[in-house]
Design an enzyme around this catalytic site. Sequence first.
Site, PDB file in Angstrom:
ATOM      1  N   ALA A  76       0.796  -1.246  -0.079  1.00  0.00           N
ATOM      2  CA  ALA A  76      -0.241   0.104  -0.031  1.00  0.00           C
ATOM      3  C   ALA A  76       0.936   1.364   0.065  1.00  0.00           C
ATOM      4  O   ALA A  76       0.666   2.150  -0.658  1.00  0.00           O
ATOM      5  CB  ALA A  76      -0.807   0.013   1.065  1.00  0.00           C
ATOM      6  N   THR A  77       1.907   1.235   0.550  1.00  0.00           N
ATOM      7  CA  THR A  77       2.914   2.428   0.653  1.00  0.00           C
ATOM      8  C   THR A  77       3.252   2.923  -0.731  1.00  0.00           C
ATOM      9  O   THR A  77       3.105   4.020  -1.023  1.00  0.00           O
ATOM     10  CB  THR A  77       4.115   2.251   1.584  1.00  0.00           C
ATOM     11  N   HIS A 191      -1.047  -8.044   3.105  1.00  0.00           N
ATOM     12  CA  HIS A 191      -0.646  -8.532   4.331  1.00  0.00           C
ATOM     13  C   HIS A 191      -1.612  -8.172   5.541  1.00  0.00           C
ATOM     14  O   HIS A 191      -1.491  -8.485   6.595  1.00  0.00           O
ATOM     15  CB  HIS A 191       0.782  -8.340   4.647  1.00  0.00           C
ATOM     16  N   THR A 227       9.079  -7.224 -12.825  1.00  0.00           N
ATOM     17  CA  THR A 227       8.533  -8.516 -13.042  1.00  0.00           C
ATOM     18  C   THR A 227       7.433  -8.651 -11.735  1.00  0.00           C
ATOM     19  O   THR A 227       7.795  -8.886 -10.866  1.00  0.00           O
ATOM     20  CB  THR A 227       9.567  -9.730 -13.023  1.00  0.00           C
ATOM     21  N   CYS A 309       4.557   5.967  19.002  1.00  0.00           N
ATOM     22  CA  CYS A 309       5.464   5.365  20.151  1.00  0.00           C
ATOM     23  C   CYS A 309       6.047   4.091  19.508  1.00  0.00           C
ATOM     24  O   CYS A 309       6.978   3.778  19.930  1.00  0.00           O
ATOM     25  CB  CYS A 309       4.352   5.179  21.234  1.00  0.00           C
TER      26      CYS A 309
HETATM   27  N1  PLP Z   1      -2.138   2.546   5.180  1.00  0.00           N
HETATM   28  C1  PLP Z   1      -2.463   2.043   6.233  1.00  0.00           C
HETATM   29  C2  PLP Z   1      -3.868   2.457   7.143  1.00  0.00           C
HETATM   30  C3  PLP Z   1      -1.958   0.878   7.216  1.00  0.00           C
HETATM   31  O1  PLP Z   1      -2.170   0.456   8.220  1.00  0.00           O
HETATM   32  C4  PLP Z   1      -0.574   0.599   6.534  1.00  0.00           C
HETATM   33  C5  PLP Z   1       0.502  -0.465   7.161  1.00  0.00           C
HETATM   34  O2  PLP Z   1       0.687  -0.246   8.251  1.00  0.00           O
HETATM   35  C6  PLP Z   1      -0.243   1.220   5.335  1.00  0.00           C
HETATM   36  C7  PLP Z   1      -0.856   2.032   4.695  1.00  0.00           C
HETATM   37  C8  PLP Z   1       1.024   0.715   4.462  1.00  0.00           C
HETATM   38  O3  PLP Z   1       0.778  -0.543   3.866  1.00  0.00           O
HETATM   39  P1  PLP Z   1       1.965  -1.409   3.655  1.00  0.00           P
HETATM   40  O4  PLP Z   1       2.767  -2.129   4.623  1.00  0.00           O
HETATM   41  O5  PLP Z   1       1.376  -2.539   2.618  1.00  0.00           O
HETATM   42  O6  PLP Z   1       3.054  -0.548   2.753  1.00  0.00           O
END
Ligand code: PLP
Length: 363
Positions: A76-77, A191, A227, A309
């Site tokens: 997601a990042t 994940h 890939t 934290c």
């Molecule tokens: N957004 C939220 C709300 C999350 O909880 C997280 C993960 O901690 C992320 C984005 C980032 O996801 P990823 O670990 O797939 O990069």
Amino acid sequence: MPADFIYLDHQATTPLAPESRDAMLPWLSGPESMGFANPHSMHKAGRAAAAVVEVAREQVAALLPRGGRVVFTSGATEAINQAIRSVPRGTIAYSAIEHSAVVNSALATGAECQELAVSSQGLVDPEVGFAEGTGLVAVMQVNNEIGTIQPVERLAERAHAAGALFLCDAVQGAGKLAPPEGPDLIAITAHKLYGPKGIGALWVRDGVRIASLIEGGGQEGGLRSGTLSPALCAGFGAAAALAGARMEQDFQHLSGLAGLARSILSRWAVNGSETARWPGNLSLRLGGLNFPRLLSDCREIAFSAGSACGSGTGAPSRVLSALGLDAGQARNSIRLGFGRYTTREDVEQACHRLEAAAVAQGV
Ligand code: PLP
């Protein structure tokens, strides 16, 4: 995990579903089978791997709104960075409780940023005003620290009325709640829904143009080169299919666990809305609690403080501060995260141990 270890940190990550692992295994093979083939190769083995990737894409798409495409990313990042950097101009508005992936990638663009305040309940006002010239509004579906569910549909409507695109970080809600209708861009990750680490997706509404972050061989329609891993895609797809099929059952199970935890930890206050919340996330606080001591006294329970934290900075959680909690109250807070495989016995044991440890601290 050792038998007496209780995992209550499902917002950080979830265990791999056995169905997801099984779907990956054939694509992690060595020379004895063709499971290692490159899904972008033209030969028969490559086409077989590509077919698995496309099945997975459909399975993931089934968790998202109709009328868009799924671009696989590393998580997601990356999906959030890509979405935010794709918006050509204008102010970026995001809620005060967004994940740092949203906040930091918005700041990194150098664009004007507007932080949207939340109420003491941890909710964005659905009628909030956006600054003139806003190009993108980003509000998450479910908050990772306190579990509150944001009024995403209405906010997306209002963003569109202001001429802006809408990005939803649906990491904590995907596969658990119905997908948010209205966003133009949605970021998710495997994940957090019992799939493997290292793969996520950016959903892009048809007609919305995004730029690529990673240049190379032009995979994913030129939007994300590199890939693809058929194993990770297959695992993500299987986890998504399972989550879709079990959505109601998982929700009921988690609601029962949250109720049980609340009944045992009845003197602890809940951070954020009592009603607009995902039941798998319970953010609680108890005046005078010493969190580091609790963590050390309850080493056999995986739970967390606010994520700021948790990152080791020692600063009070940005999310809890946005609710109006002072630094002390934020430091008196813990997050319990339940999941599909958490049992009632786990919750009973963990909550009794936490309560006993708090009493031993004299709070
Ligand atoms: N957004 C939220 C709300 C999350 O909880 C997280 C993960 O901690 C992320 C984005 C980032 O996801 P990823 O670990 O797939 O990069």
